[in-house]
Design a protein around this motif. Structure first.
Motif: not given
Length: 396
Positions: A168-171, A182-186, A334-338
């Motif tokens: 299964a995928p690993i985030t 990083y914040r601007r990438s969200l 986890k997808r909220h961050f990456f």
């Protein structure tokens, strides 16, 4: 056969004394190896065997050239019983896998430049010399490992049936140079939500983020992490992490080993004089690995897990990490961050004989049972990694 392959000598470590004698060479190889992980390190491997090795038989494969160790493949044998003990098979597994804890990235340690030759020598040895196994059951192999094609080639030549699947995928995420980048990438919504949650937490009395830095603090912090994890997961999974004495003993020892080396990241979120959330993370080279967590549901209105994970990402960027690895376990948060993901490989092999026949019949029966009569086709079965991912984080 190449001259270098012909010169590689294989031996198998089968007892604790010989295991311990490998430590200097293991540490040197661990430092030099390009494709290693924290789970292949001496501390994880040796401590796992200390707590989980009972009833299992060591089979650590070592490769030497001119007397120097150029490869280590840590394995063990266990007897797998079904049908009340009437059915038994000898499984060859990786040290670090089994019991109630699980690593993410395994395989072998190789001296740089010896990966291909050593993989070929190990594969030949496992096919033709180390024959006391019925089933080879390996998880979490890096897909680029030369071990995988080498084993497949030698197994096919020895009439050993092998299957290979992706997990299964690993985030994970590649980290920028600054927290602001990083914040601007969200997304705008995610950025605003993260800021709002953090401000709400920081407005509370005695709001603090603390990293455990001394051995004197460690035992109390470990006990609180175990308590918070159980509070978070009791009633939501059959066996939360930190449930067994083996699990608690193993991870306490791992933390004690990693902290003096500067590789443990044990973080606490405090509010009103109480620790309401914790993260258990580790650093391996330039990668920040998120392993385990817990929070008190009584403080859920403050989103303590989400807030602390945000601080952990900021901390990883500040200390110069290039990758934040969420490790296995598919969870929306986890997808909220990456959003990036990777996959490992699982390899299973069966020596010809009654055990292989029994598994073939079992697989055929399972496929038939899952068939949909109205469409005349089989239901897709999840990959083995996907089937276990729902509890991977809770049971790590």
């Amino acid at each position: 056969m190449s001259k270098r392959l012909d010169m590689i000598q294989l031996s198998v470590v089968t007892n604790i004394t010989a295991f311990d004698s490998l430590k200097p060479a293991w540490l040197a190889l661990q430092e030099a190896c390009l494709g290693t992980s924290i789970f292949l390190g001496w501390d994880w491997q040796r401590l796992w065997w200390k707590h989980y090795g009972h009833g299992r038989d060591l089979r650590i494969l070592t490769a030497r050239q001119n007397g120097n160790i150029v490869g280590i493949l840590p394995l063990y044998l266990e007897t797998y019983r079904k049908a009340g003990g009437l059915f038994a098979a000898r499984k060859l597994r990786q040290v670090g896998v089994g019991g109630d804890t699980a690593p993410d990235d395994l395989g072998a340690l190789f001296a740089p430049g010896y990966e291909n030759e050593t993989s070929a020598a190990m594969a030949e040895h496992l096919s033709k010399v180390l024959t006391d196994w019925d089933i080879l059951d390996w998880t979490d192999l890096p897909p680029q490992s030369p071990l995988v094609p080498a084993l497949q080639q030698h197994f096919s030549q020895s009439d050993i049936r092998a299957t290979c699947e992706v997990t299964a995928p690993i985030t994970f995420g590649v980290l920028p140079d600054s927290w602001e980048s990083y914040r601007r990438s969200l997304s705008r919504n995610r950025r605003e939500t993260m800021g709002r949650k953090r401000r709400k937490f920081e407005s509370q009395p005695d709001a603090q983020v603390i990293t455990v830095n001394t051995l004197d603090e460690l035992d109390g912090a470990f006990d609180r992490l175990a308590e918070l994890h159980r509070l978070r997961w009791t009633g939501r999974t059959e066996q939360p992490g930190f449930s067994s004495p083996e699990y608690r003993g193993f991870h306490r020892d791992v933390m004690r080993a990693l902290l003096p080396q500067g590789r443990l990241r044990l973080m606490k979120l405090n509010m009103g004089g109480c620790t309401i959330a914790m993260l258990y993370c580790m650093r391996h080279r330039d990668t920040f690995c998120f392993f385990q967590s817990g929070f008190d549901p009584a403080y859920a209105e403050y989103s303590p897990g989400d807030v602390l994970l945000g601080y952990a990402v900021e901390h990883a960027i500040a200390e110069g990490c290039h990758v934040f690895d969420m490790l296995k376990g598919e969870h929306d948060y986890k997808r909220h961050f990456f959003q990036q993901d990777r996959r490992n490989v699982e390899l299973r092999a069966f020596r010809p004989g009654l055990i292989d026949l029994a598994y073939r019949l079992k697989d055929a029966w399972s496929a038939r049972a899952s068939r949909r009569p109205e469409l005349g086709e089989s239901k897709p079965s999840p990959a083995r990694g996907e089937a276990s991912s729902a509890t991977a984080e809770q049971r790590r």
